[in-house]
Design an enzyme around this catalytic site. Structure first.
Site, PDB file in Angstrom:
ATOM      1  N   SER A  12       0.820  -1.218   0.000  1.00 15.54           N
ATOM      2  CA  SER A  12       0.000   0.000   0.000  1.00 15.54           C
ATOM      3  C   SER A  12       0.858   1.275   0.000  1.00 15.54           C
ATOM      4  O   SER A  12       1.796   1.411   0.793  1.00 15.54           O
ATOM      5  CB  SER A  12      -0.919   0.024   1.219  1.00 15.54           C
ATOM      6  N   SER A  14      -0.517   4.150   0.692  1.00 20.39           N
ATOM      7  CA  SER A  14      -1.254   5.132   1.509  1.00 20.39           C
ATOM      8  C   SER A  14      -0.373   5.871   2.514  1.00 20.39           C
ATOM      9  O   SER A  14      -0.498   7.097   2.645  1.00 20.39           O
ATOM     10  CB  SER A  14      -2.424   4.462   2.227  1.00 20.39           C
ATOM     11  N   LYS A  63     -13.472  -3.906   2.460  1.00 26.30           N
ATOM     12  CA  LYS A  63     -14.301  -2.703   2.266  1.00 26.30           C
ATOM     13  C   LYS A  63     -15.785  -2.952   2.573  1.00 26.30           C
ATOM     14  O   LYS A  63     -16.471  -2.079   3.103  1.00 26.30           O
ATOM     15  CB  LYS A  63     -14.132  -2.165   0.845  1.00 26.30           C
ATOM     16  N   ASP A  99     -13.663   6.403  -3.019  1.00 25.31           N
ATOM     17  CA  ASP A  99     -13.124   5.852  -4.272  1.00 25.31           C
ATOM     18  C   ASP A  99     -13.749   6.509  -5.507  1.00 25.31           C
ATOM     19  O   ASP A  99     -13.052   6.852  -6.462  1.00 25.31           O
ATOM     20  CB  ASP A  99     -13.371   4.336  -4.350  1.00 25.31           C
ATOM     21  N   THR A 150     -19.508 -11.599 -16.722  1.00 29.60           N
ATOM     22  CA  THR A 150     -20.733 -12.270 -16.279  1.00 29.60           C
ATOM     23  C   THR A 150     -21.892 -11.293 -16.478  1.00 29.60           C
ATOM     24  O   THR A 150     -22.051 -10.327 -15.732  1.00 29.60           O
ATOM     25  CB  THR A 150     -20.617 -12.665 -14.784  1.00 29.60           C
TER      26      THR A 150
HETATM   27  P1  ATR Z   1     -13.385  -5.643  -7.280  1.00 34.84           P
HETATM   28  O1  ATR Z   1     -13.715  -5.273  -5.865  1.00 34.84           O
HETATM   29  O2  ATR Z   1     -11.953  -5.379  -7.663  1.00 34.84           O
HETATM   30  O3  ATR Z   1     -14.351  -5.084  -8.256  1.00 34.84           O
HETATM   31  P2  ATR Z   1     -14.718  -8.154  -7.649  1.00 34.84           P
HETATM   32  O4  ATR Z   1     -15.925  -7.660  -6.929  1.00 34.84           O
HETATM   33  O5  ATR Z   1     -14.252  -9.548  -7.428  1.00 34.84           O
HETATM   34  O6  ATR Z   1     -13.469  -7.243  -7.323  1.00 34.84           O
HETATM   35  O7  ATR Z   1     -14.956  -7.912  -9.221  1.00 34.84           O
HETATM   36  C1  ATR Z   1     -13.977  -8.196 -10.165  1.00 34.84           C
HETATM   37  C2  ATR Z   1     -14.477  -7.697 -11.532  1.00 34.84           C
HETATM   38  O8  ATR Z   1     -13.460  -7.966 -12.503  1.00 34.84           O
HETATM   39  C3  ATR Z   1     -15.735  -8.396 -12.009  1.00 34.84           C
HETATM   40  O9  ATR Z   1     -16.458  -7.525 -12.846  1.00 34.84           O
HETATM   41  C4  ATR Z   1     -15.132  -9.555 -12.829  1.00 34.84           C
HETATM   42  O10 ATR Z   1     -16.001 -10.098 -13.801  1.00 34.84           O
HETATM   43  P3  ATR Z   1     -17.027 -11.272 -13.392  1.00 34.84           P
HETATM   44  O11 ATR Z   1     -18.157 -10.585 -12.682  1.00 34.84           O
HETATM   45  O12 ATR Z   1     -17.412 -11.863 -14.678  1.00 34.84           O
HETATM   46  O13 ATR Z   1     -16.260 -12.215 -12.505  1.00 34.84           O
HETATM   47  C5  ATR Z   1     -14.006  -8.832 -13.505  1.00 34.84           C
HETATM   48  N1  ATR Z   1     -12.932  -9.744 -13.963  1.00 34.84           N
HETATM   49  C6  ATR Z   1     -12.041 -10.391 -13.195  1.00 34.84           C
HETATM   50  N2  ATR Z   1     -11.191 -11.110 -13.971  1.00 34.84           N
HETATM   51  C7  ATR Z   1     -11.562 -10.889 -15.260  1.00 34.84           C
HETATM   52  C8  ATR Z   1     -11.088 -11.336 -16.525  1.00 34.84           C
HETATM   53  N3  ATR Z   1     -10.035 -12.164 -16.621  1.00 34.84           N
HETATM   54  N4  ATR Z   1     -11.712 -10.918 -17.636  1.00 34.84           N
HETATM   55  C9  ATR Z   1     -12.767 -10.086 -17.553  1.00 34.84           C
HETATM   56  N5  ATR Z   1     -13.282  -9.616 -16.385  1.00 34.84           N
HETATM   57  C10 ATR Z   1     -12.687 -10.015 -15.253  1.00 34.84           C
END
Ligand code: ATR
Length: 267
Positions: A12, A14, A63, A99, A150
């Site tokens: 971090s 910060s 968080k 954020d 997704t």
């Molecule tokens: P954060 O707090 O960083 O947003 P999170 O809630 O786990 O962490 O969300 C991660 C995001 O990155 C999600 O939108 C995820 O897509 P999915 O909802 O389909 O899982 C996206 N993400 C992570 N790895 C990815 C990848 N390799 N390609 C595309 N999207 C990805």
């Protein structure tokens, strides 16, 4: 006493950022990193404030827990369902989320790009995306569309904020600003977005940052996008808003971004 709570937390920035802010107003500051075991966030936070802690920043993966733990939450923490800033107010634990406003200030004040009337594409539908939608909407863009690997998660998030969503393979080159709020760059993976979409954008912003341009920004640069910016400005700007909440002083952001960039570039 101030601290950032996370796991991991050794990486971090910060403490350095808050020390830079403190030196801008000639304040002496104690700001530490606190590595918290996954199952003891609440205990550690309560212990911190009982023993004289004044303010805490919260990072991954706490968080949501920070938001749930608070006695009172700000509107922006409520919209994000997550908190990155904690402090005591009238004996009650108060949670805020800086954020989203950090992202907006980084785009408007560090990248010098106005969001009003712009068409925004937000990639991702996780916690990071949810945290920035309301502050982006507050800038009165023409539209915000959400796309996510997704699809159901994009649909759900769009419904919550009354914005639109679309499947990744249907993204057309119709956006002025593209913001990557996925963690794909961390795994070296990207969504299969048409390069024409990136080429057409005036600004491509990645909430991730590093000493090298992220994979997503490299892709946008190769596609010919005019302005590509990483999340370092957002990191500094969200910290500046926490600092303001705690000390009532608005630090200059740009100098700190430059100083941090120089430090990151050092081998
Ligand atoms: P954060 O707090 O960083 O947003 P999170 O809630 O786990 O962490 O969300 C991660 C995001 O990155 C999600 O939108 C995820 O897509 P999915 O909802 O389909 O899982 C996206 N993400 C992570 N790895 C990815 C990848 N390799 N390609 C595309 N999207 C990805």
């Amino acid at each position: 006493m101030f601290a950032v709570f996370g796991n991991p937390v050794a990486h971090s920035w910060s403490p350095q950022i808050h020390q830079c802010f403190a030196s801008q107003e000639g304040r002496q500051l104690v700001y530490e990193r606190r590595l918290v075991p996954i199952d003891s966030f609440a205990d550690k936070v309560q212990e911190f404030f009982r023993s004289g802690g004044v303010g805490a920043n919260v990072t991954v993966p706490f968080k949501t827990e920070a938001f749930q733990l608070a006695d009172e939450v700000s509107e922006r923490a409520q919209a994000a369902q997550a908190a990155n800033t904690l402090f005591m107010r009238n004996g009650r634990l108060y949670a805020d989320n800086t954020d989203g406003v950090g992202l907006v200030r980084a785009i408007e004040q560090v990248a010098n790009y106005g969001l009003c009337d712009k068409r925004i594409l937000l990639l991702g539908a996780g916690g990071a995306a949810q945290g920035v939608i309301q502050p982006l909407l507050n800038q009165r863009p023409a539209s915000i569309s959400i796309a996510n690997r997704t699809v159901t998660k994009a649909e759900k998030l769009a419904a919550k904020f009354a914005t639109s969503w679309l499947p990744v393979n249907e993204i057309k080159p119709d956006y002025d600003v593209i913001i990557n709020a996925t963690s794909g760059s961390l795994q070296g993976e990207m969504m299969p977005i048409d390069l024409a979409v990136l080429a057409r954008a005036e600004l491509v912003y990645d909430m991730m940052y590093g000493s090298e341009p992220t994979l997503f920004l490299q892709q946008a640069q190769q596609a010919g996008c005019r302005q590509t910016v990483d999340g370092l400005g957002m990191l500094v700007a969200q910290a500046a808003e926490s600092y303001y909440l705690w000390h009532g002083f608005r630090p200059d952001i740009n100098d700190v971004v430059l100083a941090l960039r120089q430090q990151m570039d050092q081998p």
